[in-house]
Enzyme design. Structure first.
Site, mmCIF file in Angstrom:
data_model
loop_
_atom_site.group_PDB
_atom_site.id
_atom_site.type_symbol
_atom_site.label_atom_id
_atom_site.label_comp_id
_atom_site.label_asym_id
_atom_site.label_seq_id
_atom_site.Cartn_x
_atom_site.Cartn_y
_atom_site.Cartn_z
ATOM 1 C CE1 TYR A 51 -4.873 16.877 -8.844
ATOM 2 C CE2 TYR A 51 -3.767 14.768 -9.065
ATOM 3 C CZ TYR A 51 -4.584 15.745 -9.585
ATOM 4 O OH TYR A 51 -5.102 15.599 -10.840
ATOM 5 C CB THR A 67 -3.963 10.706 -7.599
ATOM 6 O OG1 THR A 67 -2.905 11.660 -7.589
ATOM 7 C CG2 THR A 67 -4.844 10.925 -8.812
ATOM 8 C CE LYS A 68 0.378 13.100 -5.793
ATOM 9 N NZ LYS A 68 1.006 14.405 -5.938
ATOM 10 C CG ASN A 69 -0.483 7.821 0.106
ATOM 11 O OD1 ASN A 69 -0.723 7.375 -1.016
ATOM 12 N ND2 ASN A 69 0.657 7.598 0.728
#
Ligand SMILES: *Cc1c(COP(=O)(O)O)cnc(C)c1O
Length: 392
Positions: free
Chosen positions: A190, A192-194
């Site tokens: 997603y 906002t993920k790393n």
């Protein structure tokens, strides 16, 4: 961190929480894919799966449309029956609980630890009944759960383990990668993920049979060959084996993934640098900073979560957030305790007081920006704002 600290309140543009670092390589790759005549599930998805496999060191990977889909399919592969119970934490994103419900089982919550924010193995043990089938640990913020204890419980009680690795692609515990301890690891890409594919997820497993089954479930339940049917020269018939879902990843998404995964450790190092800068710069304020990573582990550095000392501040967490946004700093809340959400209260019958640790965190937690995209100046602005707001 090299930039000079600016005066509080002088930042001009809003610092968006969780904004991803996208490079020209991804942009060019997406354009190439769009021009290639093939934008659906194809060779780039396969390449992305292979790159993630090489990084995680597991045997099989199935790319899907989201981390939520990855959790859902991993749980579907367990063939849970109505009444079966899956133990997880109230300190997670709602997708974790929804996946259990959609797989036809009952989520059973076990409280988290106040320091690690991870599910407490002793609390898991207390919740095991004859109906318990699986444990679903979440490596919160990228900090690994106590996997020695957790796997020992699972083995002793013959329970499946599905690891929610949405925060934890890079996470390691005692030399082993998160997501490779249990039966399945579920990753999220997603925004906002790393690392990100805008929307996307992946299931990793060492079990070839389960991987094949998940692959079918992710594409309508059609037989394995269906994944390749459009690239074949001649039409190939497929057979429908399950009532599956439409969870496949596209080559457009994988175009982002194949470049992001190559930069995963560079991004991680940048977040580690930001993390340590926050640790140094925010010490001594009326708040609790994240606990230092444990020995023999690798923290994923996904979320820099702070617990506001609301009593000493004389402010609620939401007031802190509002003031930070006045300083043009975007923040997150990870998370408000799930058992108090209206739906779970209703179907699981929970009430305030059921999970005191999750509730304690729920009322105080807020998350500072930690994306690899942050400049030194951004980091200084975050610190300046946090100091101004949290000063008593
Ligand atoms: C983001 C997240 C998910 C869901 O991932 P999506 O890709 O957004 O569907 C699941 N669990 C946790 C803990 C998450 O943070």
């Amino acid at each position: 961190m090299k930039a000079p600290a600016r005066k509080a309140g002088t930042r001009k543009d809003f610092l968006v929480f969780g904004s991803p670092l996208i490079s020209e390589a991804e942009i060019q790759e997406v354009v190439k894919t769009l021009r290639s005549g093939w934008i659906g599930t194809g060779p780039k998805v396969k390449r992305f799966e292979d790159l993630v496999l090489a990084y995680k060191g597991s045997k099989h990977a199935v790319a899907v449309s989201s981390g939520s889909a990855a959790l859902h399919l991993a749980l579907m592969a367990l063939e849970l029956k109505p009444g079966d119970e899956v133990i997880t934490t109230p300190m997670t994103f709602c997708a974790t609980l929804n996946a259990i419900l959609h797989a036809g089982a009952k989520p059973v919550l076990a409280d988290c630890d106040r320091t690690t924010l991870n599910i407490d193995p002793a609390a898991i043990e207390r919740k095991i009944t004859r109906k318990t089938r699986a444990i679903l640990p979440v490596h919160f913020a990228g900090r690994p759960c106590d996997m020695d204890e957790l796997m020992s419980i699972a083995r002793r009680r013959k329970l499946a383990v599905v690891e929610d690795c949405a925060h934890a692609i890079e996470t390691e515990y005692h030399g082993r990668k998160a997501g490779t301890f249990g039966d399945f690891g579920a990753l999220s890409f997603y925004v906002t993920k790393n690392i990100t594919t805008a929307e996307g997820g992946m299931i990793i497993t060492d079990d070839g049979g389960n991987a094949d089954k998940i692959k079918m479930l992710a594409l309508h339940g059609m037989s394995k060959d269906a994944w390749r049917r459009f690239s074949d020269k001649f039409h190939k018939h497929y057979a429908v084996i399950y009532a599956g879902f439409k969870y496949n990843m596209t080559d457009i998404q994988a175009s982002l993934g194949i470049h992001q995964i190559r930069r995963i450790d560079r991004y991680w190092l940048r977040r580690q640098r930001l993390w340590r800068f926050y640790d140094e710069a925010l010490g001594g304020l009326p708040c609790t900073l994240p606990a230092p990573p444990e020995k023999a582990t690798r923290h994923g550095y996904h979320l820099y979560t702070v617990l506001a000392d609301t009593d000493r501040l004389g402010m609620t967490r939401d007031q802190v957030l509002r003031k930070l946004s006045e300083h043009k700093i975007g923040t997150g809340v990870h998370y408000r305790a799930l058992h108090l959400e209206p739906y779970y209260r209703k179907v699981l019958g929970h009430k305030p007081g059921d999970f005191p640790n999750a509730e304690y965190i729920s009322e105080r937690t807020f998350t500072l920006p930690l994306s690899a995209k942050l400049s030194d100046q951004d980091a200084y602005d975050v610190v300046t704002a946090a100091r101004a707001v949290l000063r008593r």
